[in-house]
Enzyme design. Structure first.
Site, PDB file in Angstrom:
ATOM      1  N   LYS A 241       0.861  -1.192   0.000  1.00  0.00           N
ATOM      2  CA  LYS A 241       0.000   0.000   0.000  1.00  0.00           C
ATOM      3  C   LYS A 241       0.889   1.230   0.000  1.00  0.00           C
ATOM      4  O   LYS A 241       1.675   1.455   0.914  1.00  0.00           O
ATOM      5  CB  LYS A 241      -0.932   0.031   1.217  1.00  0.00           C
ATOM      6  CG  LYS A 241      -2.067   1.000   0.934  1.00  0.00           C
ATOM      7  CD  LYS A 241      -2.632   1.791   2.077  1.00  0.00           C
ATOM      8  CE  LYS A 241      -1.845   2.788   2.802  1.00  0.00           C
ATOM      9  NZ  LYS A 241      -1.716   4.124   2.159  1.00  0.00           N
ATOM     10  N   GLU A 317       9.619   0.704  10.707  1.00  0.00           N
ATOM     11  CA  GLU A 317      10.634   1.755  10.529  1.00  0.00           C
ATOM     12  C   GLU A 317       9.920   3.068  10.807  1.00  0.00           C
ATOM     13  O   GLU A 317       9.072   3.484  10.011  1.00  0.00           O
ATOM     14  CB  GLU A 317      11.170   1.758   9.093  1.00  0.00           C
ATOM     15  CG  GLU A 317      11.895   0.505   8.676  1.00  0.00           C
ATOM     16  CD  GLU A 317      13.302   0.397   9.223  1.00  0.00           C
ATOM     17  OE1 GLU A 317      13.748   1.312   9.939  1.00  0.00           O
ATOM     18  OE2 GLU A 317      13.950  -0.622   8.948  1.00  0.00           O
ATOM     19  N   CYS A 351      13.359  10.623   7.879  1.00  0.00           N
ATOM     20  CA  CYS A 351      13.166  10.063   9.217  1.00  0.00           C
ATOM     21  C   CYS A 351      14.428  10.220  10.046  1.00  0.00           C
ATOM     22  O   CYS A 351      14.366  10.369  11.263  1.00  0.00           O
ATOM     23  CB  CYS A 351      12.790   8.598   9.108  1.00  0.00           C
ATOM     24  SG  CYS A 351      13.876   7.673   8.021  1.00  0.00           S
ATOM     25  N   GLU A 448       9.355  15.403  16.038  1.00  0.00           N
ATOM     26  CA  GLU A 448       9.794  15.362  14.647  1.00  0.00           C
ATOM     27  C   GLU A 448       9.077  16.484  13.881  1.00  0.00           C
ATOM     28  O   GLU A 448       7.852  16.498  13.806  1.00  0.00           O
ATOM     29  CB  GLU A 448       9.382  14.006  14.088  1.00  0.00           C
ATOM     30  CG  GLU A 448      10.179  13.565  12.925  1.00  0.00           C
ATOM     31  CD  GLU A 448       9.789  12.169  12.464  1.00  0.00           C
ATOM     32  OE1 GLU A 448       8.654  11.741  12.708  1.00  0.00           O
ATOM     33  OE2 GLU A 448      10.632  11.527  11.836  1.00  0.00           O
TER      34      GLU A 448
HETATM   35  N1  LIG Z   1      12.461   4.784   9.885  1.00  0.00           N
HETATM   36  C1  LIG Z   1      12.348   4.865   8.560  1.00  0.00           C
HETATM   37  O1  LIG Z   1      12.979   4.129   7.809  1.00  0.00           O
HETATM   38  C2  LIG Z   1      11.446   5.889   7.955  1.00  0.00           C
HETATM   39  C3  LIG Z   1      11.550   6.190   6.606  1.00  0.00           C
HETATM   40  C4  LIG Z   1      10.690   7.140   6.054  1.00  0.00           C
HETATM   41  C5  LIG Z   1       9.738   7.764   6.862  1.00  0.00           C
HETATM   42  N2  LIG Z   1       9.657   7.460   8.176  1.00  0.00           N
HETATM   43  C6  LIG Z   1       8.689   8.138   9.035  1.00  0.00           C
HETATM   44  O2  LIG Z   1       7.452   8.301   8.365  1.00  0.00           O
HETATM   45  C7  LIG Z   1       6.782   9.475   8.829  1.00  0.00           C
HETATM   46  C8  LIG Z   1       6.312  10.302   7.661  1.00  0.00           C
HETATM   47  O3  LIG Z   1       5.489   9.566   6.856  1.00  0.00           O
HETATM   48  P1  LIG Z   1       3.893   9.692   6.913  1.00  0.00           P
HETATM   49  O4  LIG Z   1       3.494  11.042   7.364  1.00  0.00           O
HETATM   50  O5  LIG Z   1       3.416   9.210   5.603  1.00  0.00           O
HETATM   51  O6  LIG Z   1       3.544   8.672   8.067  1.00  0.00           O
HETATM   52  P2  LIG Z   1       2.154   8.035   8.361  1.00  0.00           P
HETATM   53  O7  LIG Z   1       2.372   7.144   9.511  1.00  0.00           O
HETATM   54  O8  LIG Z   1       1.079   9.036   8.437  1.00  0.00           O
HETATM   55  O9  LIG Z   1       1.826   7.188   7.048  1.00  0.00           O
HETATM   56  C9  LIG Z   1       2.662   6.150   6.607  1.00  0.00           C
HETATM   57  C10 LIG Z   1       1.817   5.123   5.883  1.00  0.00           C
HETATM   58  O10 LIG Z   1       0.905   4.562   6.803  1.00  0.00           O
HETATM   59  C11 LIG Z   1      -0.416   4.627   6.294  1.00  0.00           C
HETATM   60  N3  LIG Z   1      -1.359   4.736   7.400  1.00  0.00           N
HETATM   61  C12 LIG Z   1      -1.787   5.851   8.023  1.00  0.00           C
HETATM   62  N4  LIG Z   1      -2.688   5.528   8.981  1.00  0.00           N
HETATM   63  C13 LIG Z   1      -2.825   4.182   8.968  1.00  0.00           C
HETATM   64  C14 LIG Z   1      -3.602   3.252   9.705  1.00  0.00           C
HETATM   65  N5  LIG Z   1      -4.445   3.649  10.647  1.00  0.00           N
HETATM   66  N6  LIG Z   1      -3.474   1.954   9.428  1.00  0.00           N
HETATM   67  C15 LIG Z   1      -2.617   1.528   8.477  1.00  0.00           C
HETATM   68  N7  LIG Z   1      -1.866   2.353   7.719  1.00  0.00           N
HETATM   69  C16 LIG Z   1      -1.959   3.673   7.965  1.00  0.00           C
HETATM   70  C17 LIG Z   1      -0.401   5.830   5.374  1.00  0.00           C
HETATM   71  O11 LIG Z   1      -1.459   5.776   4.457  1.00  0.00           O
HETATM   72  C18 LIG Z   1       0.974   5.701   4.733  1.00  0.00           C
HETATM   73  O12 LIG Z   1       0.934   4.766   3.685  1.00  0.00           O
HETATM   74  C19 LIG Z   1       7.789  10.197   9.669  1.00  0.00           C
HETATM   75  O13 LIG Z   1       7.501  10.005  11.025  1.00  0.00           O
HETATM   76  C20 LIG Z   1       9.109   9.533   9.306  1.00  0.00           C
HETATM   77  O14 LIG Z   1      10.074   9.628  10.289  1.00  0.00           O
HETATM   78  C21 LIG Z   1      10.488   6.531   8.731  1.00  0.00           C
END
Ligand SMILES: NC(=O)c1ccc[n+]([C@@H]2O[C@H](COP(=O)([O-])OP(=O)(O)OC[C@H]3O[C@@H](n4cnc5c(N)ncnc54)[C@H](O)[C@@H]3O)[C@@H](O)[C@H]2O)c1
Length: 550
Positions: A241, A317, A351, A448
């Site tokens: 997804k 992650e 991240c 963050e």
């Molecule tokens: N540690 C790593 O490798 C890494 C890499 C990239 C980004 N990040 C983190 O990602 C975040 C930014 O990304 P974001 O804003 O898209 O994060 P997010 O958690 O809002 O969304 C990430 C994914 O999760 C999905 N999602 C959201 N709510 C959900 C739910 N209730 N159930 C299942 N899936 C759901 C979203 O649609 C998206 O595909 C930051 O906190 C960043 O640090 C971490």
């Protein structure tokens, strides 16, 4: 060559930055409500010379690519969503619609999981030799290279990241990762272990089955590669997804994956929203493993969904608040450049961004001055324009969130050194922003921000900075900048983080494991460790009659 391309990410970015810095440009007159350290409000004429113009004053450059794939990819075919619904994916430069994309929800996740199951249980995929699987991944890497420029353009259009970054760093890195995992496919094997008796004991490493993978928007293609590469190398099938902000590039490259010979149903891609499609995948009873990248808050939700459904194994992650520690023996100019890169790379949407810049008190004042000068030179503008270092933030929500954090910084008493406002009057551009005199307890030092906002903190002692660096809910990464091997060795062992970059930052070779301590995640991606995420371990014990040896 690919290895050099990947490992020289920092130096290439630094070179690009320097070239771009000298480009200069005029900028739009945007009044700022915020008062800066020098007592000024808004952008002074002198400052206008240095922030880029492209953000506001010019028409957006037409992306050199078309959107050909906007439906869900299920069982090898592009199909409409079961509900027939679509959602718009937006251009962060303008907020305008790029394309309407099929919106998957629980019913589509069911269809995709069923296809992945069939492909795992009956399809040719599990019956193929590891070498054949490896060759498909190699052909896929070749196709990525062949279509490098269209893929990069799509990524820039949907995400807002500089085209040069997408085309010269990220897309080549996707090909590199695929070749890395292709190399593993036929080297994954179990063990024969000695037993206390006449038994032949084999330990088999088997694919887990159907993997559910949920990825974020900040590096849509790299996150695709980190997840899809190891899952396929280990013989699994999957449902991915994508993030609702950036659905396009994964659809494009998945088409190439099929062109490379991937059987239908092995990789299924569902665009859609988190609480609907994402939650359905995390809680699906027929998904055997869940790999998630995103925020810590959402990570906790999906972990719970996985536990409450079928107890699928989960790797996470998540977020970070990484310290970048600059000791007093550092070359200040070099430290400024690296700290700038560590924070501002990818519009600050990393991240592992070095979002707490700890600077030793002996070089603090000089560092702050030079960091300000560097930020003022940063070229912000249309990410398709050559030499642009920073494009728009991903969307309005993130844009507003970052501006809120800037407001917190000012209200909490940090010194706004430069920036602090939007850039231009359309799209989601934000001025490169620096706060100094940041204290550990401030929101901007704890949470963050995920934007181009550097927080500079002063320290005077090694033990003190270790303690303060570790006083975070996160533990993703850290940067250490020093000429002393002893200091580096002390810090690398003391910091409670998954990656420590010493005198470098954001080096992401395929073989280097990446992941977090504490609330930054569970498990590791990339490298040999990532294979364990996609393998089951089975012990097979057989009695041996008349054994020649035991
Ligand atoms: N540690 C790593 O490798 C890494 C890499 C990239 C980004 N990040 C983190 O990602 C975040 C930014 O990304 P974001 O804003 O898209 O994060 P997010 O958690 O809002 O969304 C990430 C994914 O999760 C999905 N999602 C959201 N709510 C959900 C739910 N209730 N159930 C299942 N899936 C759901 C979203 O649609 C998206 O595909 C930051 O906190 C960043 O640090 C971490």
């Amino acid at each position: 060559m690919a290895r050099r391309a990947a490992s020289s990410l920092v130096s290439r970015c630094l070179l690009a930055n320097r070239a771009a810095s000298s480009a200069g440009a005029a900028a739009p007159a945007v009044p700022s409500a915020l008062r800066r350290a020098d007592g000024t409000r808004g952008l002074l004429p002198g400052v206008l010379q240095r922030f880029s113009t492209a953000a506001a004053a010019e028409e957006p450059i037409s992306p050199p690519v078309q959107v050909n794939y906007s439906k869900l990819l299920i069982n090898g075919n592009f199909v409409d969503s079961a509900s027939g619904k679509t959602f718009p994916t937006l251009d962060p430069r303008t907020g305008e619609v790029i394309a309407h994309v099929a919106e998957g929800d629980a019913e589509d996740i069911d269809r995709a999981v069923a296809a992945a199951h069939k492909a795992f249980d009956e399809g040719p995929w599990p019956k193929m030799t590891a070498y054949e699987r490896s060759r498909i991944l190699l052909r896929f890497a070749d196709l990525i290279e062949k279509h490098n420029d269209e893929i990069a353009a799509l990524e820039t259009w949907d995400n807002g990241k500089p085209y040069e970054q997408a085309a010269h760093i990220e897309v080549p890195m996707v090909a590199r990762l695929m070749r890395y995992y292709a190399g593993w496919a036929d080297k994954i094997h179990g063990l024969v272990v000695p037993a206390d008796g006449p038994h032949h004991v084999q330990v088999l490493h088997e694919p887990i089955g159907v993997a559910g993978q949920i990825i974020p928007w900040n590096f849509p293609l790299l996150m695709f590669a980190w997840k899809v590469g190891p899952a396929l190398a280990c013989g699994n099938t999957l449902v991915l997804k994508t993030a609702e902000q950036t659905p396009l590039s994964a659809l494009y490259v998945s088409k190439l994956l099929h062109e490379a010979g991937l059987p239908e149903g092995v990789v299924n891609v569902v665009s859609g929203f988190g609480p609907t499609a994402g939650a359905a995948l995390a809680s699906h009873m027929d998904v055997d493993k869940l790999a998630f990248t995103g925020s810590t808050d959402t990570g906790k939700i999906v972990l719970e969904l996985a536990a409450r459904s079928n107890l699928k194994t989960v790797t996470l992650e998540l977020g970070g608040k990484s310290p970048f520690i600059i000791m007093d023996d550092a070359d200040v100019d070099h430290a400024v450049e690296l700290a700038h890169f560590a924070l501002f790379f990818n519009q600050g949407q990393c991240c592992c961004a070095g979002s707490r810049t700890f600077v030793h008190e002996r070089i603090y004042d000089e560092f702050v001055e030079k960091a300000k000068a560097r930020a003022l030179k940063r070229v912000v503008g249309d990410p398709f324009r050559k030499g642009v270092e920073q494009g728009p933030q991903i969307d309005e929500e993130q844009f507003n969130k970052i501006l809120r954090y800037i407001r917190y910084g000012v209200d909490n008493g940090a010194t706004l050194v430069t920036g602090g406002d939007r850039l231009g009057d359309k799209g989601y551009y934000i001025q490169p922003t620096i706060f100094s005199d940041v204290q550990d307890g401030m929101k901007i030092a704890q949470e963050e921000i995920f934007g181009p906002v550097q927080s500079i903190l002063k320290f005077n002692d090694l033990n003190e900075v270790i303690k303060r660096s570790n006083a975070s809910q996160y533990g993703l990464a850290a940067g250490v900048f020093t000429k002393s091997l002893d200091t580096a060795n002390t810090l690398t062992r003391a910091l409670r983080v998954g990656t420590v970059w010493v005198n470098c930052f954001d080096i992401f070779d395929a073989g280097i494991p990446f992941g977090g301590y504490k609330q930054s995640g569970i498990g590791r991606e990339k490298g040999i460790d990532s294979l364990k995420n996609y393998l089951q371990v089975k012990a097979v014990v057989t009695p041996i009659k008349n054994a020649a040896w035991l």
